[in-house]
Design an enzyme around this catalytic site. Sequence first.
Site, short mmCIF file in Angstrom:
data_model
loop_
_atom_site.label_atom_id
_atom_site.label_comp_id
_atom_site.label_asym_id
_atom_site.label_seq_id
_atom_site.Cartn_x
_atom_site.Cartn_y
_atom_site.Cartn_z
N LYS A 134 -57.75 26.19 29.44
CA LYS A 134 -57.79 27.63 28.59
C LYS A 134 -56.25 27.67 28.02
O LYS A 134 -56.21 28.34 27.07
CB LYS A 134 -58.15 28.64 29.50
CG LYS A 134 -59.83 28.53 29.87
CD LYS A 134 -60.53 28.59 28.59
CE LYS A 134 -61.87 29.21 28.78
NZ LYS A 134 -62.78 28.77 27.69
N SER A 161 -58.76 32.32 28.31
CA SER A 161 -59.05 33.15 29.59
C SER A 161 -57.61 33.66 30.13
O SER A 161 -56.45 33.08 29.80
CB SER A 161 -59.51 32.33 30.62
OG SER A 161 -59.55 32.80 31.90
N TYR A 207 -59.36 24.39 35.04
CA TYR A 207 -59.85 25.55 34.00
C TYR A 207 -58.47 26.35 33.39
O TYR A 207 -58.50 26.29 32.17
CB TYR A 207 -60.64 26.63 34.57
CG TYR A 207 -61.19 27.74 33.89
CD1 TYR A 207 -62.41 27.31 32.92
CD2 TYR A 207 -60.73 29.15 34.04
CE1 TYR A 207 -62.78 28.64 32.20
CE2 TYR A 207 -61.24 30.29 33.43
CZ TYR A 207 -62.18 29.90 32.45
OH TYR A 207 -62.88 30.94 31.75
#
Length: 276
Positions: free
Chosen positions: A170, A153, A166
Amino acid sequence: MSRKLEGKVAIITGSGRGIGRGVALKLASEGARIVINDLDAAPAEDVVAEIREAGGAAVACVGNVTAADFGERIVKTALDTFGALDIIVNNAGYTWDNVIQKMSDEQWDAILDCHLKAPFRVLRAAQPHFRDASKAEAEAGREVFRKVVNISSTSGTGGTAGQVNYSSAKSGVMGMTKALAKEWGRMKVNVNCVAFGAVETRLTQAVTQETTVNVDGRDVRVGIPADKIALAAKEIPLGRMGTVEEAAGAVYILCLPESNYVTGQTLICGGGRGGF
Ligand SMILES: NC(=O)c1ccc[n+]([C@@H]2O[C@H](COP(=O)([O-])OP(=O)(O)OC[C@H]3O[C@@H](n4cnc5c(N)ncnc54)[C@H](O)[C@@H]3O)[C@@H](O)[C@H]2O)c1
């Protein structure tokens, strides 16, 4: 006209909905046989049915990618059902956000487990098959490329406030990709990443009030207020969020023979936004 992935076998995690589903339909339309995975049985079975109705081949392997035996189970499903494994797309995931001072260990671990440890286990389980297949092909004087596409991401490439778990996971996926590209080059496995910006799925849908979806027994807040989407779109050079089909296209090009000499890379699919 020949299809580009005829006869290949692909595992795609989290392919009952959203980007994973888009990748599954695209790869199947190019002749690949697909192992569909999702936490939720109904959407996984729907995608299997959709592929079969279109004349393709697919099987479901339902369950949580974070289960300790999941990697072994999904690799076995591919080999037992289709007798081969050529492509792995590690896509399953969700977000569980908070600022660091309010983020629990559980929240950190859940996101790291799903986005980083689960892909690690799937790839570790695939290694013996990749090793044996590449050895046999080398002895026969053939060079056959296999493909791994890990989904990252722009939170991983650039960081996002409120997503320290997150963003870390990622970003870790990109490190794993680079290391494995070096470890697996001798087995002719291309290991790459696609880092998405904003893609229209249930995670980023326009909402007028707070919306949640249930992921792994948790109600996770999803969606973006419609007025914020319009504002965010102004920062995207291409002027809008990406569609699932466009997202699938970025994964697809890293599965093609034309990308055989590309490995260890992260392709940013963000409409021009989201680089370092
Ligand atoms: N949508 C975006 O804008 C965007 C941006 C960057 C990265 N991503 C990444 O793309 C991937 C797909 O996201 P999406 O937007 O298509 O979401 P989505 O919610 O539309 O689809 C994800 C699917 O994965 C499944 N899933 C979630 N956790 C799972 C687990 N532990 N085990 C098995 N299945 C699980 C869900 O049930 C769902 O069907 C994720 O890794 C996400 O982080 C999405």
